[in-house]
Enzyme design. Structure first.
Site, short mmCIF file in Angstrom:
data_model
loop_
_atom_site.label_atom_id
_atom_site.label_comp_id
_atom_site.label_asym_id
_atom_site.label_seq_id
_atom_site.Cartn_x
_atom_site.Cartn_y
_atom_site.Cartn_z
N LYS A 72 0.84 -1.19 0.00
CA LYS A 72 0.00 0.00 0.00
C LYS A 72 0.87 1.24 0.00
CE LYS A 72 -4.25 1.49 0.73
NZ LYS A 72 -4.00 2.45 -0.36
N LYS A 108 5.13 2.78 -2.98
CA LYS A 108 4.89 4.18 -3.32
C LYS A 108 5.09 4.36 -4.81
CE LYS A 108 3.99 8.07 -1.15
NZ LYS A 108 3.24 8.21 0.11
P1 NAD Z 1 -1.07 18.08 -1.43
O1 NAD Z 1 -0.53 18.14 -2.80
O2 NAD Z 1 -2.54 17.98 -1.22
O3 NAD Z 1 -0.57 19.33 -0.56
C1 NAD Z 1 0.77 19.74 -0.47
C2 NAD Z 1 0.75 21.24 -0.28
O4 NAD Z 1 2.08 21.69 -0.01
C3 NAD Z 1 0.27 21.99 -1.54
O5 NAD Z 1 -0.73 22.91 -1.17
C4 NAD Z 1 1.53 22.65 -2.06
O6 NAD Z 1 1.28 23.88 -2.73
C5 NAD Z 1 2.31 22.85 -0.77
N1 NAD Z 1 3.74 23.03 -1.01
C6 NAD Z 1 4.50 22.42 -1.95
N2 NAD Z 1 5.77 22.85 -1.86
C7 NAD Z 1 5.80 23.72 -0.84
C8 NAD Z 1 6.82 24.51 -0.26
N3 NAD Z 1 8.07 24.47 -0.71
N4 NAD Z 1 6.51 25.30 0.81
C9 NAD Z 1 5.24 25.34 1.28
N5 NAD Z 1 4.22 24.63 0.75
C10 NAD Z 1 4.51 23.84 -0.29
O7 NAD Z 1 -0.30 16.85 -0.74
P2 NAD Z 1 -0.70 16.10 0.59
O8 NAD Z 1 -1.46 14.90 0.22
O9 NAD Z 1 -1.26 17.07 1.58
O10 NAD Z 1 0.74 15.58 1.06
C11 NAD Z 1 1.63 16.41 1.80
C12 NAD Z 1 2.64 15.53 2.48
O11 NAD Z 1 1.97 14.59 3.34
C13 NAD Z 1 3.51 14.67 1.56
O12 NAD Z 1 4.77 14.50 2.16
C14 NAD Z 1 2.77 13.35 1.54
O13 NAD Z 1 3.61 12.27 1.20
C15 NAD Z 1 2.34 13.27 2.99
N6 NAD Z 1 1.22 12.37 3.26
C16 NAD Z 1 0.03 12.52 2.61
C17 NAD Z 1 -1.01 11.65 2.94
C18 NAD Z 1 -2.39 11.80 2.32
O14 NAD Z 1 -3.30 11.08 2.74
N7 NAD Z 1 -2.60 12.70 1.38
C19 NAD Z 1 -0.83 10.63 3.86
C20 NAD Z 1 0.40 10.52 4.52
C21 NAD Z 1 1.42 11.41 4.21
#
Ligand code: NAD
Length: 470
Positions: A72, A108
């Site tokens: 996953k 991933k």
């Molecule tokens: P997303 O694309 O929905 O949001 C990421 C946000 O970060 C965007 O709004 C983007 O504009 C912003 N961003 C990008 N670069 C940036 C920077 N340099 N400075 C400030 N903001 C910046 O992605 P997400 O799903 O929220 O994922 C964010 C993190 O969380 C990632 O590391 C992802 O692997 C992790 N994550 C996500 C999930 C999930 O369920 N979506 C689960 C576990 C971990």
């Protein structure tokens, strides 16, 4: 700022963190070897015709450990994706699933693309083509490998992937389970969208329930007394912010790609979400001041810092400037290995990614169960529970002359629906996992929650491999 860190890669950072724990807790050396290796990586380059021009897209899917199946892990669309990054993230997924007792291996995927450069129709075409590549090569199916949303992807992309899978494998009765994080109209589960952010909030709530831990780290007050800065206002950032705001905490800063905003008085997160979706930026939000260089906001004074955007944002370059006492990792790998050491020397509390952001995969697991069991959670027993509640109320009222208050009656006769069950499962998972971490921290005399989370995971995975045979 001068770059004083010769940067180890993301994968090296993860490996070093795992290694530190392995040396402390005595893991079978053969299992350790297995866990330092990514089982397989699929690399695809595929053509898509967009507006009469052929474009070649480059994507990967990494499978880190198959001790449990399916594997996953999210699928990200970004211009920074590369093989090392997906391998590092796949490895984190293996450990994350083990920490929160989700019976999956880690994987991933990523597609090298800037989604903002394409219209919806083209993106659908590209996503479906990528999905077909993964399906044909055995890297996407309900039994083997199940993606979810990540950076740059959402419910929409998961819907397209489901459609691609259904068209290639129409006889698979479990087709809806080939992907999680779908819309509820297509087999998604209520609460998955918000799950990672809510999990971040649950992780912090659980930390604040342990007065011994608070005393050890000289932290005063409750969660609602804390000021918070969040980096990233996407899925994880917004939903962490909302859950914390609802729990009374004060969000004083939000950092995004284009800059940050700050207000000592606190930011109304629901209004900010509306504002961002209308204006496509968080800048100039009323009653806040803009912060030109978004990364600077990470060093502002606050109690809790939540990096929820991307990896490697706290390095040796800025670790010394971090003022927050607690750093809760909403993103995967936001702190480099060496910065992590430095922050621990400075007695910071780090609530690590493999625990803090595991709410997403936890609820993805619930969604997969819902899809493979083909029934909405709560459907069979909700009415039964309500009838039973009513019978109990009637019985109590018939033997006493006291009236039960209306709001209590409402609570007692409420049968759990899917949302209630998911919220309760998520809370329970985050609470019990933290308690496992505390036990391991003490048992092996570990110096951080990161190490104790890895210890929980490593011991479970070691047992699983030894029982199955390597
Ligand atoms: P997303 O694309 O929905 O949001 C990421 C946000 O970060 C965007 O709004 C983007 O504009 C912003 N961003 C990008 N670069 C940036 C920077 N340099 N400075 C400030 N903001 C910046 O992605 P997400 O799903 O929220 O994922 C964010 C993190 O969380 C990632 O590391 C992802 O692997 C992790 N994550 C996500 C999930 C999930 O369920 N979506 C689960 C576990 C971990």
């Amino acid at each position: 700022m001068k770059d004083i860190e010769k940067k180890p890669t993301f994968l090296e950072n993860v490996d070093m963190m795992v290694n530190d724990t392995i040396t402390k807790i005595n893991i079978d050396s053969n299992i350790a070897k297995i866990l330092k290796t990514c089982r397989s990586v699929l690399q695809v380059k595929f053509p898509v015709k967009i507006k009469n021009q052929i474009e070649i897209f480059h994507g990967w899917r990494a499978v880190h450990s198959t001790h449990r199946l399916p594997v996953k892990g999210g699928l990200r669309f970004s211009t920074n994706v590369n093989q090392e990054e997906v391998e590092a993230l796949a490895s984190l997924m293996t450990f994350k699933c083990a920490v929160v007792d989700v019976p999956f291996g880690g994987a991933k995927g990523g597609l090298l693309i800037d989604p903002k450069q394409y219209d919806e129709e083209s993106l659908e075409k590209i996503t479906k083509k990528f999905a077909r590549e993964l399906i044909r090569k055995g890297y996407l199916s309900p039994a083997r490998d199940v993606p979810a949303p990540d950076m740059g992807t959402s419910q929409r992309e998961m819907g397209w992937i489901l459609d691609a899978y259904k068209s290639l494998r129409p006889d698979d009765i479990n087709h809806a389970a080939c992907v999680t994080g779908k819309s509820t109209d297509h087999g998604g589960i209520k609460g998955r969208l918000e799950a990672t952010g809510r999990g971040v909030c649950e992780a912090l709530k659980e930390f604040f329930r342990h007065s011994n831990e608070l005393t050890k780290h000289s932290i005063d007050g409750t969660l609602s007394d804390q000021t918070i800065i969040i980096q990233g206002f996407g899925n994880v950032g917004i939903n962490s912010a909302k859950a914390l705001y609802d729990n009374g905490a004060r969000i004083i800063g939000v950092a995004e790609r284009e800059g940050g905003i700050f207000s000592e008085d606190g930011i109304d997160i629901y209004q900010l979400e509306k504002y961002q979706s209308e204006k496509q930026t968080i800048l100039n939000f009323p009653n806040t001041q803009n912060v030109k260089k978004s990364i600077d906001l990470l060093s502002y004074k606050c109690d809790i810092l939540i990096p929820a955007a991307l990896e490697g944002v706290i390095t040796l370059n800025n670790a010394d400037t971090i003022q927050a006492k607690i750093i809760c990792e909403g993103a995967n790998g936001p702190i480099t290995y060496r910065a992590n050491k430095k922050l621990l020397e400075k007695k910071k509390v780090i609530i690590p990614d493999i625990y803090a952001n595991a709410g997403g995969v936890t609820v993805s697991y619930f969604e997969w169960i819902r899809n493979t069991s083909h029934i909405r959670m709560g459907r069979l027993n909700k009415r039964y529970e309500e009838d039973r509640g009513e019978a109990i109320i009637k019985a109590i009222q018939s033997i006493s002359d006291k009236n039960i208050p209306k709001n209590l009656i409402k609570q007692l006769v409420h049968g759990a629906n899917e949302e209630d069950i998911i919220a309760s499962g998520l809370e329970d998972t985050m609470r019990t996992s933290f308690q496992d971490m505390l036990e391991n921290k003490e048992k092996y005399d570990l110096d951080s929650y990161r190490m104790s989370a890895y210890a929980v995971a490593l011991k479970k995975i070691e047992k699983s491999y030894l029982e199955l045979g390597i």
